[in-house]
Structure formats: C-alpha cells, structure tokens
Design a protein around this motif. Structure first.
Motif, mmCIF file in Angstrom:
data_model
loop_
_atom_site.group_PDB
_atom_site.id
_atom_site.type_symbol
_atom_site.label_atom_id
_atom_site.label_comp_id
_atom_site.label_asym_id
_atom_site.label_seq_id
_atom_site.Cartn_x
_atom_site.Cartn_y
_atom_site.Cartn_z
ATOM 1 N N LEU A 103 0.969 -1.221 0.118
ATOM 2 C CA LEU A 103 0.122 0.102 0.044
ATOM 3 C C LEU A 103 0.775 1.267 0.048
ATOM 4 C CD1 LEU A 103 -2.756 1.449 0.153
ATOM 5 C CD2 LEU A 103 -2.660 1.264 2.717
ATOM 6 N N PHE A 104 1.789 1.125 0.703
ATOM 7 C CA PHE A 104 2.761 2.356 0.793
ATOM 8 C C PHE A 104 3.560 2.696 -0.570
ATOM 9 C CE2 PHE A 104 6.831 4.268 0.628
ATOM 10 C CZ PHE A 104 6.604 5.350 1.150
ATOM 11 N N LEU A 105 3.831 1.534 -1.024
ATOM 12 C CA LEU A 105 4.840 1.471 -2.257
ATOM 13 C C LEU A 105 3.715 2.296 -3.455
ATOM 14 C CD1 LEU A 105 6.876 -1.401 -2.692
ATOM 15 C CD2 LEU A 105 7.596 0.829 -2.643
ATOM 16 N N ARG A 106 2.430 1.583 -3.382
ATOM 17 C CA ARG A 106 1.525 2.170 -4.478
ATOM 18 C C ARG A 106 1.186 3.727 -4.334
ATOM 19 N NH1 ARG A 106 -1.661 -3.106 -6.191
ATOM 20 N NH2 ARG A 106 0.184 -4.381 -6.416
ATOM 21 N N SER A 107 1.059 4.011 -2.930
ATOM 22 C CA SER A 107 0.762 5.332 -2.711
ATOM 23 C C SER A 107 1.793 6.461 -3.049
ATOM 24 C CB SER A 107 0.310 5.856 -1.235
ATOM 25 O OG SER A 107 1.226 5.379 -0.525
ATOM 26 N N PHE A 108 3.081 5.911 -2.797
ATOM 27 C CA PHE A 108 4.388 6.781 -3.104
ATOM 28 C C PHE A 108 4.612 6.940 -4.668
ATOM 29 C CE2 PHE A 108 8.850 7.210 -3.708
ATOM 30 C CZ PHE A 108 9.222 8.207 -2.830
ATOM 31 N N LEU A 109 4.492 5.860 -5.418
ATOM 32 C CA LEU A 109 4.456 5.803 -6.831
ATOM 33 C C LEU A 109 3.536 6.896 -7.430
ATOM 34 C CD1 LEU A 109 4.889 2.049 -7.384
ATOM 35 C CD2 LEU A 109 6.575 3.779 -8.270
ATOM 36 N N HIS A 110 2.273 6.814 -6.673
ATOM 37 C CA HIS A 110 1.453 7.702 -7.339
ATOM 38 C C HIS A 110 1.464 9.396 -7.060
ATOM 39 C CE1 HIS A 110 -2.604 8.913 -8.719
ATOM 40 N NE2 HIS A 110 -3.232 9.235 -7.454
ATOM 41 N N MET A 111 1.968 9.290 -5.466
ATOM 42 C CA MET A 111 1.691 10.730 -4.971
ATOM 43 C C MET A 111 3.178 11.534 -5.108
ATOM 44 S SD MET A 111 -1.225 11.660 -4.098
ATOM 45 C CE MET A 111 -2.557 11.078 -3.836
ATOM 46 N N PHE A 112 4.321 10.720 -5.020
ATOM 47 C CA PHE A 112 5.520 11.429 -5.089
ATOM 48 C C PHE A 112 6.034 11.682 -6.474
ATOM 49 C CE2 PHE A 112 10.330 11.630 -5.276
ATOM 50 C CZ PHE A 112 10.336 12.720 -4.252
#
Length: 172
Positions: free
Chosen positions: A37-46
C-alpha cells in the motif's frame, strides 16, 4: 542529484520472536499489505522525476522475497533492495545482543543512520512501511533553499495523535 531525493526504508517480513522480543510479533502481522500500500501510494503521489533512489533495507535472507513483493508495485530500477549487513556491517551483533528486548528496534535505528553511506544524494529521507502518501509531493516538499525542512512533534501532538498508553511510552 541536487534536485532529487533518496529514500530509505528499513523493512522486515518477520522478527525473531524469542524471549523479550515477542512484543514485535504484532507489528509485522500485515507487513506485506502495508508495504505494498505504501509503495503504490508513493508511486502515485511522489513526483518520480524527483526520485534518485528508493532503498529498502532488510535482513539478507529476506532480500529475494522483498524484491518479489516490490515487483508487484514497480519494476523501476531505482527501487532497490539491500541487505542490512551491507548498509550497517556488524548489525548482527546488535540483533544478537537484543538489549532490553529491543535489538530489532536498535538495529533499525542504526540502519537509518548508516544509510548516509549508501545514498547518492545530499539529503535522504527515512520512511517506515506503515505510512501512506495522501497528497502530491516532491523534492520541494522536503527541501527549501538547499536545506531540509524539519517537523518536530510536541507532547501535545502525541496526545492528539495517539492513544493515551502509547503516547505516554513515546513521551516518557
């Protein structure tokens, strides 16, 4: 690399659960789901153009499994997995000493500090796997005028954000 950031995330799939270290068992129950979940959110938001490297640091015996998990979110070569012993040689002695039943916690702090020898950028950010990115961000969100931005949590912040028992342990 001046306008890019490195990120370091200490991570483990399982802790040795012997003796006083048993308190760690709950922490990693859903670690794969949280990490993904973190990785997917980071890929999307950073802002990915601002990324130099994202280094996941884990026990040597878990590197292949962590790479497999990471590959479900990204195949970007800037996302890499590195063994704890490569970042902080001698880390096994800290884990074996298990001071006060917190050997894993002490080892994690050493990895966070030792990561400066591994990263390629002037600044790096250490992340825990239980985070989620909720808004767009990039280099400018963390660095202003060539200097890192700083946030300090106060006693009031802990009381507001956490349960009473946990806040007391963190403050004390």
């Amino acid at each position: 690399y001046d306008m890019q950031l490195s990120f370091v995330m200490p991570f483990t799939l399982r802790e040795p659960l012997t003796g006083a270290s048993c308190w760690r068992s709950e922490v990693n129950e859903d670690c794969v789901a949280r990490f993904t979940l973190f990785l997917r959110s980071f890929l999307h938001m950073f802002r990915q153009d601002d990324l130099c490297e994202f280094i996941v640091v884990c026990p040597a015996g878990q590197c292949a499994a962590v790479r497999d998990i990471m590959s479900t979110a990204t195949c970007d070569p800037r996302y890499i997995v590195v063994a704890e012993s490569d970042v902080a040689p001698g880390i096994d002695a800290v884990l074996k000493a298990d001071a006060e039943g917190r050997g894993g916690w002490y080892a994690q702090q050493i990895v966070k500090l030792a990561a400066h020898r591994t990263v390629r950028t002037p600044h790096y950010i250490v992340l825990d796997s239980d985070l989620v990115c909720i808004r767009p961000c990039g280099h400018a969100s963390f660095i202003a005028g060539g200097r890192p931005l700083l946030n300090v949590e106060s006693v009031e912040d802990y009381a507001r954000l956490y349960t009473g028992g946990f806040a007391s342990k963190e403050i004390g």
